[in-house]
Design an enzyme around this catalytic site. Structure first.
Site, PDB file in Angstrom:
ATOM      1  N   GLU A  93       5.017 -54.020 -23.444  1.00  0.00           N
ATOM      2  CA  GLU A  93       6.365 -54.317 -23.961  1.00  0.00           C
ATOM      3  C   GLU A  93       7.695 -53.480 -23.174  1.00  0.00           C
ATOM      4  O   GLU A  93       7.284 -52.379 -22.727  1.00  0.00           O
ATOM      5  CB  GLU A  93       6.325 -53.588 -25.400  1.00  0.00           C
ATOM      6  N   CYS A 106      13.798 -49.186 -21.603  1.00  0.00           N
ATOM      7  CA  CYS A 106      12.529 -48.467 -21.748  1.00  0.00           C
ATOM      8  C   CYS A 106      11.378 -49.317 -21.228  1.00  0.00           C
ATOM      9  O   CYS A 106      11.139 -50.142 -21.581  1.00  0.00           O
ATOM     10  CB  CYS A 106      12.394 -48.373 -22.981  1.00  0.00           C
ATOM     11  N   CYS A 113      -3.186 -46.243 -22.590  1.00  0.00           N
ATOM     12  CA  CYS A 113      -2.842 -45.058 -22.014  1.00  0.00           C
ATOM     13  C   CYS A 113      -4.307 -44.265 -22.295  1.00  0.00           C
ATOM     14  O   CYS A 113      -4.730 -44.318 -23.166  1.00  0.00           O
ATOM     15  CB  CYS A 113      -1.698 -44.465 -22.833  1.00  0.00           C
ATOM     16  N   CYS A 117      -2.810 -39.714 -27.260  1.00  0.00           N
ATOM     17  CA  CYS A 117      -2.015 -38.808 -28.408  1.00  0.00           C
ATOM     18  C   CYS A 117      -2.361 -39.723 -29.556  1.00  0.00           C
ATOM     19  O   CYS A 117      -2.008 -40.507 -29.707  1.00  0.00           O
ATOM     20  CB  CYS A 117      -0.615 -38.535 -27.868  1.00  0.00           C
ATOM     21  N   CYS A 120       0.467 -41.679 -31.234  1.00  0.00           N
ATOM     22  CA  CYS A 120       1.309 -42.938 -30.303  1.00  0.00           C
ATOM     23  C   CYS A 120       0.185 -44.094 -30.405  1.00  0.00           C
ATOM     24  O   CYS A 120      -1.046 -44.045 -30.282  1.00  0.00           O
ATOM     25  CB  CYS A 120       1.229 -42.284 -29.139  1.00  0.00           C
ATOM     26  N   GLY A 177       2.286 -46.314 -21.747  1.00  0.00           N
ATOM     27  CA  GLY A 177       1.416 -45.618 -20.725  1.00  0.00           C
ATOM     28  C   GLY A 177       2.071 -44.517 -20.247  1.00  0.00           C
ATOM     29  O   GLY A 177       3.085 -44.046 -20.315  1.00  0.00           O
ATOM     30  N   GLU A 178       1.217 -43.684 -19.411  1.00  0.00           N
ATOM     31  CA  GLU A 178       1.354 -42.475 -18.753  1.00  0.00           C
ATOM     32  C   GLU A 178       1.836 -42.673 -17.328  1.00  0.00           C
ATOM     33  O   GLU A 178       0.957 -42.924 -16.324  1.00  0.00           O
ATOM     34  CB  GLU A 178       0.485 -41.415 -18.991  1.00  0.00           C
ATOM     35  N   SER A 209       9.280 -39.752 -18.118  1.00  0.00           N
ATOM     36  CA  SER A 209       8.681 -39.174 -19.168  1.00  0.00           C
ATOM     37  C   SER A 209       7.155 -38.910 -18.959  1.00  0.00           C
ATOM     38  O   SER A 209       6.436 -39.859 -18.695  1.00  0.00           O
ATOM     39  CB  SER A 209       8.954 -39.922 -20.537  1.00  0.00           C
ATOM     40  N   SER A 231       7.013 -34.443 -22.515  1.00  0.00           N
ATOM     41  CA  SER A 231       6.563 -34.542 -23.767  1.00  0.00           C
ATOM     42  C   SER A 231       5.802 -33.367 -24.490  1.00  0.00           C
ATOM     43  O   SER A 231       4.475 -33.131 -24.114  1.00  0.00           O
ATOM     44  CB  SER A 231       5.666 -35.729 -24.178  1.00  0.00           C
ATOM     45  N   LEU A 232       6.306 -32.494 -25.122  1.00  0.00           N
ATOM     46  CA  LEU A 232       5.737 -30.977 -25.431  1.00  0.00           C
ATOM     47  C   LEU A 232       5.208 -31.187 -26.794  1.00  0.00           C
ATOM     48  O   LEU A 232       3.929 -31.031 -26.550  1.00  0.00           O
ATOM     49  CB  LEU A 232       7.077 -30.230 -25.379  1.00  0.00           C
ATOM     50  N   HIS A 233       5.867 -31.626 -27.817  1.00  0.00           N
ATOM     51  CA  HIS A 233       5.368 -31.714 -29.077  1.00  0.00           C
ATOM     52  C   HIS A 233       4.580 -30.764 -29.882  1.00  0.00           C
ATOM     53  O   HIS A 233       4.183 -30.770 -30.995  1.00  0.00           O
ATOM     54  CB  HIS A 233       4.466 -33.077 -29.081  1.00  0.00           C
ATOM     55  N   ASN A 308       7.734 -42.147 -35.439  1.00  0.00           N
ATOM     56  CA  ASN A 308       7.913 -43.403 -35.948  1.00  0.00           C
ATOM     57  C   ASN A 308       6.460 -43.889 -36.388  1.00  0.00           C
ATOM     58  O   ASN A 308       5.255 -43.904 -35.681  1.00  0.00           O
ATOM     59  CB  ASN A 308       8.137 -44.484 -34.834  1.00  0.00           C
ATOM     60  N   CYS A 351      10.215 -45.709 -30.366  1.00  0.00           N
ATOM     61  CA  CYS A 351       9.279 -44.965 -29.688  1.00  0.00           C
ATOM     62  C   CYS A 351       7.905 -44.942 -30.258  1.00  0.00           C
ATOM     63  O   CYS A 351       7.741 -44.652 -31.406  1.00  0.00           O
ATOM     64  CB  CYS A 351       9.524 -43.477 -29.666  1.00  0.00           C
TER      65      CYS A 351
END
Ligand code: SAH
Ligand code: SF4
Length: 388
Positions: A93, A106, A113, A117, A120, A177-178, A209, A231-233, A308, A351
């Site tokens: 996407e 984006c 991925c 996570c 996600c 993806g990363e 990112s 991406s700390l989170h 989300n 996201c």
């Protein structure tokens, strides 16, 4: 399928050396890039300022093959999402987010991925494959040519014309993806985004990112420094190991040191830390205080992302009041903090909602261990196996 090489996957350096080997002058590569990327031309016969013989040679060896959309949806807020078929039952996407002063695309870097996570939906679907440079750049090529069509409609309607190149003014590698786990294909794509003969975007307006692939952050700083989002989170290793499983390999101390090394090369003088707001998981005052200590170690801006939801996650978004209180606590400590506006959630383009979710189109190669969940305060975090 064709065995011709796809020009969308070639940066200036590669194309110049290919053409030189065939006896052509270096400026031909620049000319060709301009046709392909700036004028969105996919047909060699329309490249009228190239000699006929040269066009015939190009036709023999190369193709200009973009992606085929299987879905094109526009949200009530103007956000537009395309779902592209990338073969073998995989879909990716791409999301365009228009704002008053810019247009952000984006872009996805992988189908699925490996980082997995638990918040996600891309991570949830498992890993299918890396995208090629042509597929990464193909998303920009396609979006730009589609959006340009809309601009000409706007002009007929008598609205203010917008320069086509301004339609996509920013790119964020924040789709599926990363990106730093697909570095080989990412790098030429970034170079094309920046190249004046292709998309000519400023380094400050192209953002990679990452969930924190430390060695590749160092490579990116050397090879092609662009804006960096991390991406700390979570503000401690114990929680981050669960929320971003890659943390087990590259823990916070190493990640923060890599951010500081990156800043020596970066086009911006700060790193953006992304921090997803998960109800009862990482959103307490104590988490905010730990985060303040982290943020003091790196020149950074914090971007809070309200979670989300998607059906399988079992996680909840923090309340607006909690997000506000968390943000204020950080700001009172002098940390620049913004909260991301959710865009396009009515078309599942927000996201973390990008899953290429066409029925039976996405091959799941990594299974979630449904039985394993770790309770964290009121939230429950499903655990995934991380494929190395
Ligand atoms: N793999 C990279 C880039 C893609 S994810 C990375 O993790 O940084 C882009 C951003 O979307 C990341 O900050 C990610 O944490 C965030 N994201 C993922 N799932 C989300 C969700 N369900 N709600 C809100 N943001 C999410
Ligand atoms: Fe991968 Fe990023 Fe999603 Fe984590 S948030 S699973 S790293 S795409």
């Amino acid at each position: 399928m064709t065995d011709k090489q796809n020009l969308l996957g070639m940066d200036l350096e590669t194309l110049t050396s290919e053409l030189q080997e065939a006896g052509h002058k270096p400026f031909r590569a620049k000319q060709l890039l301009r046709w392909v990327h700036q004028r969105s031309e996919a047909d060699f016969s329309n490249m009228t300022d190239l000699a006929k013989g040269f066009r015939a040679q190009l036709e023999d060896r190369y193709c200009i093959h973009s992606l085929s959309p299987i879905l094109d949806k526009t949200s009530n807020d103007g956000t537009r999402k395309w779902l592209f078929d990338v073969g073998n039952n995989n879909a990716i996407e791409t999301v365009f987010i228009p704002e008053d002063d810019r247009g952000t695309l984006c872009i996805s870097s992988q189908a699925g991925c490996t980082v997995a996570c638990p918040f996600c939906s891309t991570g949830y679907q498992g890993f299918n494959r890396n995208l090629s440079t042509a597929e990464i750049i193909g998303q920009l090529w396609y979006a730009r040519s589609e959006l340009q069509k809309n601009q000409s409609v706007a002009r007929i309607d008598g609205q203010m014309p917008v320069e086509p190149e301004r339609v996509v003014s920013n790119v964020v590698m924040m789709g599926m993806g990363e990106p730093l786990l697909n570095y080989k294909e990412l790098l030429p794509a970034l170079r094309l985004m920046l190249d004046d003969h292709a998309y000519g975007l400023s380094r400050r307006r192209v953002t990679v990112s990452t969930s924190g692939v430390v060695p590749m952050m160092d490579r990116l700083a050397e090879d092609c420094p662009v804006a960096l989002a991390v991406s700390l989170h979570a503000p401690n290793d114990e929680l981050r190991d669960r929320l971003v499983p890659l943390n087990k390999k590259y823990p916070l101390r190493e990640l923060l040191a890599a951010c500081n090394r990156y800043l020596e090369h970066a086009p911006r003088d700060f790193v953006t830390f992304e921090y997803i707001m998960l109800d009862g998981v990482n959103d307490s005052d104590q988490h905010a205080d730990e985060l303040i200590e982290i943020a003091k170690q790196v020149r950074c801006k914090l971007n809070l992302i309200p979670f989300n939801p998607f059906p399988q996650s079992g996680l909840k978004r923090s309340s607006n009041n909690r997000v506000r209180a968390f943000s204020e606590r950080l700001q009172n400590a002098g940390i620049v903090t913004t909260t991301r506006k959710t865009r396009g959630d009515d078309i599942d383009a927000a996201c973390g909602q990008l899953a290429g979710d066409v029925k039976d189109r996405t091959k799941i190669t990594q299974k979630r261990r449904d039985d394993e969940v770790i309770p964290v305060a009121d939230g429950v975090i499903p655990i995934y196996e991380v494929r190395q």
